[in-house]
Design a protein around this motif. Structure first.
Motif, PDB file in Angstrom:
ATOM      1  N   VAL A 205       0.860  -1.090   0.090  1.00  0.00           N
ATOM      2  CA  VAL A 205       0.046  -0.045   0.192  1.00  0.00           C
ATOM      3  C   VAL A 205       0.748   1.351  -0.059  1.00  0.00           C
ATOM      4  O   VAL A 205       0.665   2.432  -0.664  1.00  0.00           O
ATOM      5  CB  VAL A 205      -0.895   0.064   1.316  1.00  0.00           C
ATOM      6  CG1 VAL A 205      -2.037   1.264   1.049  1.00  0.00           C
ATOM      7  CG2 VAL A 205      -1.591  -1.251   1.205  1.00  0.00           C
ATOM      8  N   TYR A 206       2.068   1.136   0.479  1.00  0.00           N
ATOM      9  CA  TYR A 206       2.812   2.311   0.836  1.00  0.00           C
ATOM     10  C   TYR A 206       3.486   2.507  -0.443  1.00  0.00           C
ATOM     11  O   TYR A 206       3.635   3.793  -1.138  1.00  0.00           O
ATOM     12  CB  TYR A 206       3.735   2.063   1.906  1.00  0.00           C
ATOM     13  CG  TYR A 206       5.088   2.911   1.860  1.00  0.00           C
ATOM     14  CD1 TYR A 206       5.108   4.053   3.005  1.00  0.00           C
ATOM     15  CD2 TYR A 206       6.249   2.838   1.142  1.00  0.00           C
ATOM     16  CE1 TYR A 206       5.923   4.960   2.965  1.00  0.00           C
ATOM     17  CE2 TYR A 206       7.201   3.681   1.377  1.00  0.00           C
ATOM     18  CZ  TYR A 206       7.065   4.733   2.096  1.00  0.00           C
ATOM     19  OH  TYR A 206       8.160   5.652   2.386  1.00  0.00           O
ATOM     20  N   LEU A 207       3.795   1.463  -1.119  1.00  0.00           N
ATOM     21  CA  LEU A 207       4.620   1.481  -2.406  1.00  0.00           C
ATOM     22  C   LEU A 207       3.637   1.996  -3.525  1.00  0.00           C
ATOM     23  O   LEU A 207       4.054   2.818  -4.447  1.00  0.00           O
ATOM     24  CB  LEU A 207       5.199   0.302  -2.827  1.00  0.00           C
ATOM     25  CG  LEU A 207       6.281  -0.444  -2.095  1.00  0.00           C
ATOM     26  CD1 LEU A 207       6.760  -1.592  -2.229  1.00  0.00           C
ATOM     27  CD2 LEU A 207       7.588   0.644  -1.848  1.00  0.00           C
ATOM     28  N   ARG A 208       2.198   1.842  -3.399  1.00  0.00           N
ATOM     29  CA  ARG A 208       1.223   2.000  -4.135  1.00  0.00           C
ATOM     30  C   ARG A 208       1.307   3.806  -4.229  1.00  0.00           C
ATOM     31  O   ARG A 208       1.329   4.460  -5.108  1.00  0.00           O
ATOM     32  CB  ARG A 208      -0.079   1.426  -4.088  1.00  0.00           C
ATOM     33  CG  ARG A 208      -1.186   1.970  -4.794  1.00  0.00           C
ATOM     34  CD  ARG A 208      -1.961   2.891  -4.100  1.00  0.00           C
ATOM     35  NE  ARG A 208      -3.003   3.543  -5.167  1.00  0.00           N
ATOM     36  CZ  ARG A 208      -3.757   4.854  -4.731  1.00  0.00           C
ATOM     37  NH1 ARG A 208      -3.417   5.556  -3.897  1.00  0.00           N
ATOM     38  NH2 ARG A 208      -4.710   4.844  -5.839  1.00  0.00           N
ATOM     39  N   ASN A 209       1.076   4.319  -3.101  1.00  0.00           N
ATOM     40  CA  ASN A 209       0.999   5.576  -2.834  1.00  0.00           C
ATOM     41  C   ASN A 209       2.300   6.168  -3.413  1.00  0.00           C
ATOM     42  O   ASN A 209       2.374   7.525  -3.843  1.00  0.00           O
ATOM     43  CB  ASN A 209       1.066   5.883  -1.228  1.00  0.00           C
ATOM     44  CG  ASN A 209      -0.493   5.439  -0.947  1.00  0.00           C
ATOM     45  OD1 ASN A 209      -1.353   5.535  -1.741  1.00  0.00           O
ATOM     46  ND2 ASN A 209      -0.496   5.570   0.524  1.00  0.00           N
ATOM     47  N   LEU A 210       3.468   5.599  -3.117  1.00  0.00           N
ATOM     48  CA  LEU A 210       4.736   6.376  -3.604  1.00  0.00           C
ATOM     49  C   LEU A 210       4.646   6.454  -5.174  1.00  0.00           C
ATOM     50  O   LEU A 210       4.992   7.381  -5.924  1.00  0.00           O
ATOM     51  CB  LEU A 210       6.120   5.314  -3.254  1.00  0.00           C
ATOM     52  CG  LEU A 210       7.340   5.930  -3.846  1.00  0.00           C
ATOM     53  CD1 LEU A 210       7.858   7.143  -3.252  1.00  0.00           C
ATOM     54  CD2 LEU A 210       8.447   4.962  -3.368  1.00  0.00           C
ATOM     55  N   ARG A 211       4.062   5.337  -5.851  1.00  0.00           N
ATOM     56  CA  ARG A 211       4.297   5.361  -7.391  1.00  0.00           C
ATOM     57  C   ARG A 211       3.186   6.333  -7.779  1.00  0.00           C
ATOM     58  O   ARG A 211       3.478   6.954  -8.882  1.00  0.00           O
ATOM     59  CB  ARG A 211       3.776   4.080  -7.825  1.00  0.00           C
ATOM     60  CG  ARG A 211       4.863   2.771  -7.670  1.00  0.00           C
ATOM     61  CD  ARG A 211       4.663   1.591  -8.239  1.00  0.00           C
ATOM     62  NE  ARG A 211       5.497   0.386  -8.206  1.00  0.00           N
ATOM     63  CZ  ARG A 211       5.240  -0.505  -6.896  1.00  0.00           C
ATOM     64  NH1 ARG A 211       4.073  -0.407  -6.225  1.00  0.00           N
ATOM     65  NH2 ARG A 211       6.041  -1.399  -7.051  1.00  0.00           N
TER      66      ARG A 211
END
Length: 262
Positions: A19-25
């Motif tokens: 979820v964190y990486l999704r926000n980062l992308r």
């Protein structure tokens, strides 16, 4: 494994990471505009007040006013960035875009999403804090060897206000609700927390109250590091930041669980 009860402690796992990486992308597509937007206000304050008011008020607490203000601007920028991300952006994903509901169709729990939002808000605030520190360095306001250590304060401040913002996010029914937070909580906190002038300049009855605020604790830790000193009474403000961060995160989890259970 069933969902935790409303008052249960968060379960330790790494399921928040996707979820964190999704926000980062998603953020990378608008990274420049996002960083500029988050640092514009504190940067204007630093330059305008530091150089403008600094000509009329050369020193405060024995240091040049612009140097005194630099630490306050650093913490204020971090608080603002974490608050905007955990309020407006998180609310958009939770309530408007229904991103959270989509994520919960995957093998995730609500706690994973909240933890990811919390850590992402802290990361966004870290970007803003680093940008302000870079400006302070480039302009020669401070090139103290202890300045990089202020990044630790930035991280703690971001975690603290990211958690506080998520509490209000869980209570909000619309964007207008956040006006109460910014007007009634953030703005008075900025003026009471030593950003523009020492907390000791406040009335005797108000100074202890101001000293217990999380932003005041952040400024108290960051200012000596920006100046080039080591904080003398560092344990109390550190405990204040950690206490607010941990307590607010747990409250955010409880309030968010209650909202989704309704």
């Amino acid at each position: 494994m069933g969902a935790p009860g409303i008052f249960a402690l968060p379960r330790a796992s790494l399921r928040w990471l996707p979820v964190y990486l999704r926000n980062l992308r998603v953020w990378r597509k608008l990274a420049l505009a996002s960083v500029v937007g988050n640092i514009a206000d504190p940067l204007i304050v630093l330059v305008a007040f530091g150089y403008g008011l600094g000509r009329l008020l050369p020193e405060v607490a024995g240091v040049p006013y612009i140097l005194f203000l630099a630490a306050g601007s650093l913490c204020m920028s971090t608080m603002t960035a974490a608050s905007f991300e955990s309020l407006y952006s998180a609310f958009s994903r939770m309530h408007v875009q229904k991103t959270w509901e989509s994520l919960l169709n995957a093998p995730l729990e609500l706690d994973d999403v909240v933890l990811a939002e919390w850590l992402w808000a802290a990361t966004k605030s870290l970007f803003s804090g680093v940008a302000i520190m870079a400006v302070v360095w480039v302009l020669g306001i401070s090139r103290a060897p202890t300045l990089p250590l202020a990044l630790g304060v930035v991280v703690l401040t971001g975690l603290c206000f990211g958690a506080i913002g998520l509490c209000f996010n869980a209570l909000a029914r619309g964007y207008d609700f956040f006006t109460y937070y910014f007007t009634l909580i953030m703005t008075p906190m900025i003026f009471l927390s030593g950003v523009y002038y020492p907390v000791s300049a406040l009335p005797d009855w108000l100074a202890p109250v101001a000293g217990a605020l999380p932003l005041a604790a952040a400024v108290e830790l960051a200012r000596p590091l920006v100046i080039g000193e080591w904080p003398q009474d560092w344990l109390r403000p550190l405990a204040t930041l950690l206490g607010f961060a941990g307590g607010a995160l747990y409250l955010a989890l409880v309030l968010t669980r209650r909202r989704f259970a309704a």
